[in-house]
Design a protein around this motif. Structure first.
Motif, PDB file in Angstrom:
ATOM      1  N   GLN A  45     100.830  14.801 -61.810  1.00 54.38           N
ATOM      2  CA  GLN A  45     100.013  14.371 -62.944  1.00 54.38           C
ATOM      3  C   GLN A  45      98.556  14.229 -62.509  1.00 54.38           C
ATOM      4  N   GLU A  46      97.675  14.141 -63.515  1.00 50.94           N
ATOM      5  CA  GLU A  46      96.226  14.132 -63.268  1.00 50.94           C
ATOM      6  C   GLU A  46      95.841  15.305 -62.367  1.00 50.94           C
ATOM      7  N   VAL A  47      96.304  16.455 -62.762  1.00 48.03           N
ATOM      8  CA  VAL A  47      95.974  17.705 -62.062  1.00 48.03           C
ATOM      9  C   VAL A  47      94.758  18.291 -62.773  1.00 48.03           C
ATOM     10  N   ALA A 107      99.839  22.403 -67.706  1.00 47.22           N
ATOM     11  CA  ALA A 107      99.536  22.156 -69.118  1.00 47.22           C
ATOM     12  C   ALA A 107      98.360  21.197 -69.233  1.00 47.22           C
ATOM     13  N   TYR A 108      97.509  21.458 -70.185  1.00 54.02           N
ATOM     14  CA  TYR A 108      96.282  20.682 -70.414  1.00 54.02           C
ATOM     15  C   TYR A 108      96.573  19.519 -71.362  1.00 54.02           C
ATOM     16  N   ASN A 109      96.215  18.315 -70.943  1.00 56.21           N
ATOM     17  CA  ASN A 109      96.353  17.134 -71.792  1.00 56.21           C
ATOM     18  C   ASN A 109      95.074  16.814 -72.550  1.00 56.21           C
ATOM     19  N   HIS A 110      94.017  16.513 -71.796  1.00 53.04           N
ATOM     20  CA  HIS A 110      92.784  16.065 -72.422  1.00 53.04           C
ATOM     21  C   HIS A 110      91.638  16.121 -71.409  1.00 53.04           C
ATOM     22  N   ILE A 111      90.442  15.886 -71.904  1.00 55.11           N
ATOM     23  CA  ILE A 111      89.277  15.830 -71.020  1.00 55.11           C
ATOM     24  C   ILE A 111      89.271  14.483 -70.301  1.00 55.11           C
ATOM     25  N   GLY A 112      89.136  14.518 -68.989  1.00 58.22           N
ATOM     26  CA  GLY A 112      89.106  13.306 -68.185  1.00 58.22           C
ATOM     27  C   GLY A 112      87.741  13.066 -67.587  1.00 58.22           C
ATOM     28  N   TYR A 113      87.250  11.833 -67.719  1.00 56.42           N
ATOM     29  CA  TYR A 113      85.993  11.417 -67.096  1.00 56.42           C
ATOM     30  C   TYR A 113      84.818  12.318 -67.504  1.00 56.42           C
ATOM     31  N   GLU A 160      92.067  17.701 -67.691  1.00 55.54           N
ATOM     32  CA  GLU A 160      93.128  16.967 -66.991  1.00 55.54           C
ATOM     33  C   GLU A 160      94.492  17.415 -67.514  1.00 55.54           C
ATOM     34  N   GLY A 161      95.421  17.668 -66.602  1.00 58.79           N
ATOM     35  CA  GLY A 161      96.725  18.140 -67.033  1.00 58.79           C
ATOM     36  C   GLY A 161      97.848  17.728 -66.114  1.00 58.79           C
ATOM     37  N   VAL A 162      98.992  18.347 -66.351  1.00 59.42           N
ATOM     38  CA  VAL A 162     100.203  18.081 -65.569  1.00 59.42           C
ATOM     39  C   VAL A 162     100.759  19.412 -65.076  1.00 59.42           C
ATOM     40  N   ALA A 163     101.462  19.371 -63.945  1.00 60.56           N
ATOM     41  CA  ALA A 163     101.942  20.608 -63.330  1.00 60.56           C
ATOM     42  C   ALA A 163     103.371  20.432 -62.823  1.00 60.56           C
ATOM     43  N   LEU A 164     104.107  21.532 -62.832  1.00 64.46           N
ATOM     44  CA  LEU A 164     105.420  21.629 -62.210  1.00 64.46           C
ATOM     45  C   LEU A 164     105.382  22.727 -61.160  1.00 64.46           C
ATOM     46  N   LEU A 165     105.934  22.442 -59.993  1.00 66.16           N
ATOM     47  CA  LEU A 165     106.123  23.443 -58.941  1.00 66.16           C
ATOM     48  C   LEU A 165     107.612  23.523 -58.646  1.00 66.16           C
ATOM     49  N   SER A 166     108.119  24.741 -58.494  1.00 66.67           N
ATOM     50  CA  SER A 166     109.550  24.920 -58.259  1.00 66.67           C
ATOM     51  C   SER A 166     109.777  26.067 -57.296  1.00 66.67           C
TER      52      SER A 166
END
Length: 273
Positions: free
Chosen positions: A38-40, A89-95, A100-106
């Motif tokens: 998170q906070e990627v 995936a993009y959530n919102h503008i941070g700071y 700012e987004g979230v990521a999955l690695l597999s």
């Protein structure tokens, strides 16, 4: 199989590239099969990435920039001989500075999609929250992995609404669920988001409660962004799974003990057998 979740606080930490290298080293050491971050972040004004190794886009994918934290992490891992599939995936503008987004690695290929779970949908509003859902496999068993970064319980239109939308998004899943991330709701509180998750018709289990072996518990131990008045030890980062999965161990990581602190959150790692 080992799993990891971490709110990375990326680019907001001192010496972020050094901490990225430390994260990559720990990922290689523990050979995590699945990672939720998170906070990627990526700078709004940075250039698009020329190429993205093993990247799986979602519908209406925001372009990946060359400084995207997950992109650089995957590059680092690949250079060290460890290949991961990933999505962001993009959530919102941070700071006012970052996408700012979230990521999955597999270790296995991903089929990702996004679901907006917040009442807010404008990325200019920090309350806009998106689930990143990836169909993948661990130990050759199909699962539905979900990277989560939710709002606080007291936020207007916050966790309560977001969790209802999460249940709607996941209720038809036929494969075991693994929800990983920053839930912003402490396990120590009563009648809040944590209770909603454990009483959910999704029938989830808290990996901390069911693990045969536990090393550590709390993921926040001081005031941090979003918890500016906090003076307590909190468990707000979780790995929840379907009850059919067996959790053999739970460990807090990146906590300054066996592993360095690389974020304002500690990470959570579990082993599924």
């Amino acid at each position: 199989m080992n799993l990891l979740t971490l709110n990375t606080h990326s680019w907001l930490e001192e010496n972020p590239l050094e901490k990225l290298k430390q994260m990559a080293a720990q990922i290689i050491k523990e050979d995590y099969a699945l990672i939720a971050l998170q906070e990627v972040n990526q700078r709004i004004d940075s250039l698009p990435a020329i190429s993205t190794h093993n990247f799986h886009p979602t519908e209406n994918q925001l372009p990946i920039h060359e400084d995207n934290f997950a992109h650089l992490l995957v590059q680092q891992l690949n250079e060290l001989g460890h290949s991961y599939h990933w999505c962001w995936a993009y959530n919102h503008i941070g700071y006012s500075t970052y996408h700012e987004g979230v990521a999955l690695l597999s270790k296995q290929p991903l089929q990702p999609k996004t679901v907006i779970v917040s009442e807010e949908t404008d990325p200019l509003d920090y309350r806009t929250r998106v689930l990143l859902i990836g169909e993948t496999k661990i130990a050759e068993k199909p699962i539905t992995a979900v990277c989560c970064h939710y709002s606080w319980w007291l936020e207007t239109g916050g966790f309560n609404h977001e969790w209802q939308q999460t249940e709607l998004a996941l209720k038809k899943c036929t494969t075991p669920l693994v929800l990983m991330g920053d839930f912003n709701n402490p396990a120590s509180a009563t009648k809040t988001g944590y209770d909603l998750v454990l009483s959910s018709p999704l029938k989830l289990q808290d990996s901390f409660l069911v693990a045969n072996e536990k090393i550590g518990e709390h993921t926040v131990e001081k005031a941090i962004d979003g918890w500016g008045e906090n003076q307590e030890k909190l468990r707000i980062d979780y790995i929840f799974t379907s009850q059919e999965l067996t959790i053999s161990s739970y460990q807090v990581t990146f906590d300054g003990k066996q592993t360095p602190i690389i974020s304002d959150h500690f990470g959570v790692a579990v082993t599924i057998i």
